[in-house]
Write a protein that holds these residues in place. Structure first.
Motif, mmCIF file in Angstrom:
data_model
loop_
_atom_site.group_PDB
_atom_site.id
_atom_site.type_symbol
_atom_site.label_atom_id
_atom_site.label_comp_id
_atom_site.label_asym_id
_atom_site.label_seq_id
_atom_site.Cartn_x
_atom_site.Cartn_y
_atom_site.Cartn_z
ATOM 1 N N THR A 20 0.833 -1.209 0.000
ATOM 2 C CA THR A 20 0.000 0.000 0.000
ATOM 3 C C THR A 20 0.869 1.261 0.000
ATOM 4 O O THR A 20 0.594 2.214 -0.733
ATOM 5 C CB THR A 20 -0.949 0.000 1.220
ATOM 6 N N GLU A 21 1.919 1.261 0.820
ATOM 7 C CA GLU A 21 2.815 2.418 0.862
ATOM 8 C C GLU A 21 3.540 2.603 -0.473
ATOM 9 O O GLU A 21 3.688 3.736 -0.942
ATOM 10 C CB GLU A 21 3.835 2.251 1.995
ATOM 11 N N TRP A 22 3.994 1.488 -1.095
ATOM 12 C CA TRP A 22 4.651 1.612 -2.404
ATOM 13 C C TRP A 22 3.679 2.164 -3.448
ATOM 14 O O TRP A 22 4.040 3.034 -4.236
ATOM 15 C CB TRP A 22 5.213 0.263 -2.864
ATOM 16 N N ARG A 23 2.459 1.668 -3.450
ATOM 17 C CA ARG A 23 1.469 2.151 -4.431
ATOM 18 C C ARG A 23 1.186 3.645 -4.251
ATOM 19 O O ARG A 23 0.886 4.339 -5.210
ATOM 20 C CB ARG A 23 0.163 1.356 -4.321
ATOM 21 N N ALA A 24 1.287 4.131 -3.026
ATOM 22 C CA ALA A 24 1.016 5.544 -2.755
ATOM 23 C C ALA A 24 2.121 6.462 -3.281
ATOM 24 O O ALA A 24 1.853 7.628 -3.590
ATOM 25 C CB ALA A 24 0.825 5.763 -1.259
ATOM 26 N N VAL A 25 3.347 5.957 -3.385
ATOM 27 C CA VAL A 25 4.463 6.822 -3.779
ATOM 28 C C VAL A 25 4.975 6.564 -5.205
ATOM 29 O O VAL A 25 5.725 7.387 -5.735
ATOM 30 C CB VAL A 25 5.643 6.734 -2.789
ATOM 31 N N ALA A 58 21.541 10.885 -22.340
ATOM 32 C CA ALA A 58 23.002 11.007 -22.318
ATOM 33 C C ALA A 58 23.523 12.113 -21.394
ATOM 34 O O ALA A 58 24.699 12.418 -21.439
ATOM 35 C CB ALA A 58 23.510 11.240 -23.730
ATOM 36 N N ALA A 59 22.680 12.694 -20.574
ATOM 37 C CA ALA A 59 23.128 13.774 -19.706
ATOM 38 C C ALA A 59 24.087 13.260 -18.632
ATOM 39 O O ALA A 59 24.013 12.114 -18.211
ATOM 40 C CB ALA A 59 21.931 14.454 -19.040
ATOM 41 N N THR A 60 24.972 14.133 -18.193
ATOM 42 C CA THR A 60 25.907 13.809 -17.122
ATOM 43 C C THR A 60 25.177 13.839 -15.788
ATOM 44 O O THR A 60 24.345 14.706 -15.547
ATOM 45 C CB THR A 60 27.062 14.836 -17.106
ATOM 46 N N GLY A 61 25.472 12.858 -14.937
ATOM 47 C CA GLY A 61 24.847 12.842 -13.622
ATOM 48 C C GLY A 61 24.821 11.451 -13.039
ATOM 49 O O GLY A 61 25.613 10.591 -13.400
ATOM 50 N N VAL A 62 23.858 11.245 -12.144
ATOM 51 C CA VAL A 62 23.716 9.979 -11.446
ATOM 52 C C VAL A 62 22.300 9.465 -11.656
ATOM 53 O O VAL A 62 21.334 10.214 -11.559
ATOM 54 C CB VAL A 62 24.007 10.152 -9.934
ATOM 55 N N TYR A 63 22.192 8.175 -11.942
ATOM 56 C CA TYR A 63 20.899 7.507 -12.082
ATOM 57 C C TYR A 63 20.541 6.905 -10.730
ATOM 58 O O TYR A 63 21.336 6.168 -10.148
ATOM 59 C CB TYR A 63 20.977 6.407 -13.147
ATOM 60 N N SER A 64 19.344 7.232 -10.246
ATOM 61 C CA SER A 64 18.911 6.797 -8.920
ATOM 62 C C SER A 64 17.668 5.932 -9.013
ATOM 63 O O SER A 64 16.897 6.022 -9.976
ATOM 64 C CB SER A 64 18.592 8.019 -8.052
ATOM 65 N N CYS A 65 17.434 5.127 -7.997
ATOM 66 C CA CYS A 65 16.259 4.269 -7.930
ATOM 67 C C CYS A 65 15.002 5.128 -7.834
ATOM 68 O O CYS A 65 14.929 6.040 -6.999
ATOM 69 C CB CYS A 65 16.370 3.339 -6.724
ATOM 70 N N ALA A 66 14.015 4.821 -8.653
ATOM 71 C CA ALA A 66 12.752 5.564 -8.616
ATOM 72 C C ALA A 66 11.953 5.251 -7.357
ATOM 73 O O ALA A 66 11.078 6.018 -6.981
ATOM 74 C CB ALA A 66 11.917 5.241 -9.852
ATOM 75 N N GLY A 67 12.264 4.144 -6.703
ATOM 76 C CA GLY A 67 11.527 3.782 -5.500
ATOM 77 C C GLY A 67 12.013 4.481 -4.255
ATOM 78 O O GLY A 67 11.238 5.014 -3.480
ATOM 79 N N CYS A 68 13.338 4.493 -4.071
ATOM 80 C CA CYS A 68 13.860 5.008 -2.800
ATOM 81 C C CYS A 68 14.886 6.134 -2.958
ATOM 82 O O CYS A 68 15.325 6.701 -1.969
ATOM 83 C CB CYS A 68 14.481 3.875 -1.997
ATOM 84 N N GLY A 69 15.277 6.438 -4.181
ATOM 85 C CA GLY A 69 16.210 7.537 -4.413
ATOM 86 C C GLY A 69 17.675 7.186 -4.248
ATOM 87 O O GLY A 69 18.546 8.039 -4.377
ATOM 88 N N THR A 70 17.988 5.927 -3.981
ATOM 89 C CA THR A 70 19.383 5.516 -3.826
ATOM 90 C C THR A 70 20.147 5.698 -5.137
ATOM 91 O O THR A 70 19.697 5.224 -6.179
ATOM 92 C CB THR A 70 19.466 4.037 -3.390
ATOM 93 N N PRO A 71 21.290 6.367 -5.120
ATOM 94 C CA PRO A 71 22.117 6.465 -6.325
ATOM 95 C C PRO A 71 22.588 5.064 -6.745
ATOM 96 O O PRO A 71 23.095 4.299 -5.920
ATOM 97 C CB PRO A 71 23.298 7.325 -5.888
#
Length: 127
Positions: free
Chosen positions: A10-15, A41-54
């Motif tokens: 339920t919490e995952w579905r909410a976010v 192709a932009a410079t940066g860091v790809y993070s998890c869409a669920g928790c924001g972890t790089p």
């Protein structure tokens, strides 16, 4: 790296958006070539869409031609690898170490051109 993230369904579905939930929590896959990050192709860091972890730095991303974002290295400790023998094939599932979100699969012998001997080729839901 983020601490371990534990949420109920339920919490995952909410976010998460419905598509993010399908991929991250139900181990879905977006159709090849349709994701916004395949040719990103932009410079940066790809993070998890669920928790924001790089998860990955952009300088490890390469064009594998497979239709999904591909990286030849992850940020140390950010992703976990698990053998997955579902669907009658041997493959390695890649997940976010912090939240367990499904990031995709590596298939043995993919043979995509990579600047390294290790290959991570995944359907990546990033923020």
């Amino acid at each position: 790296m983020s601490d371990t993230v534990n949420k109920s369904e339920t919490e995952w579905r909410a976010v998460l958006s419905p598509e993010q939930f399908r991929v991250l929590r139900q181990k879905g896959t977006e159709p090849a070539g349709t994701g916004e990050y395949d040719k990103h192709a932009a410079t940066g860091v790809y993070s998890c869409a669920g928790c924001g972890t790089p998860l990955y730095k952009s300088n490890t991303k390469f064009n594998s031609g497979c239709g999904w974002p591909a990286f030849f290295d992850a940020i140390p400790g950010a992703v976990s690898r698990h053998e997955d023998n579902a669907w009658g094939m041997k493959r390695i599932e890649i997940t976010c170490t912090a939240c367990g979100g499904h990031l995709g699969h590596v298939f043995q012998g993919e043979g995509f051109p990579t600047p390294s001997t290790s290959l991570i080729s995944i359907a990546l839901p990033v923020q």
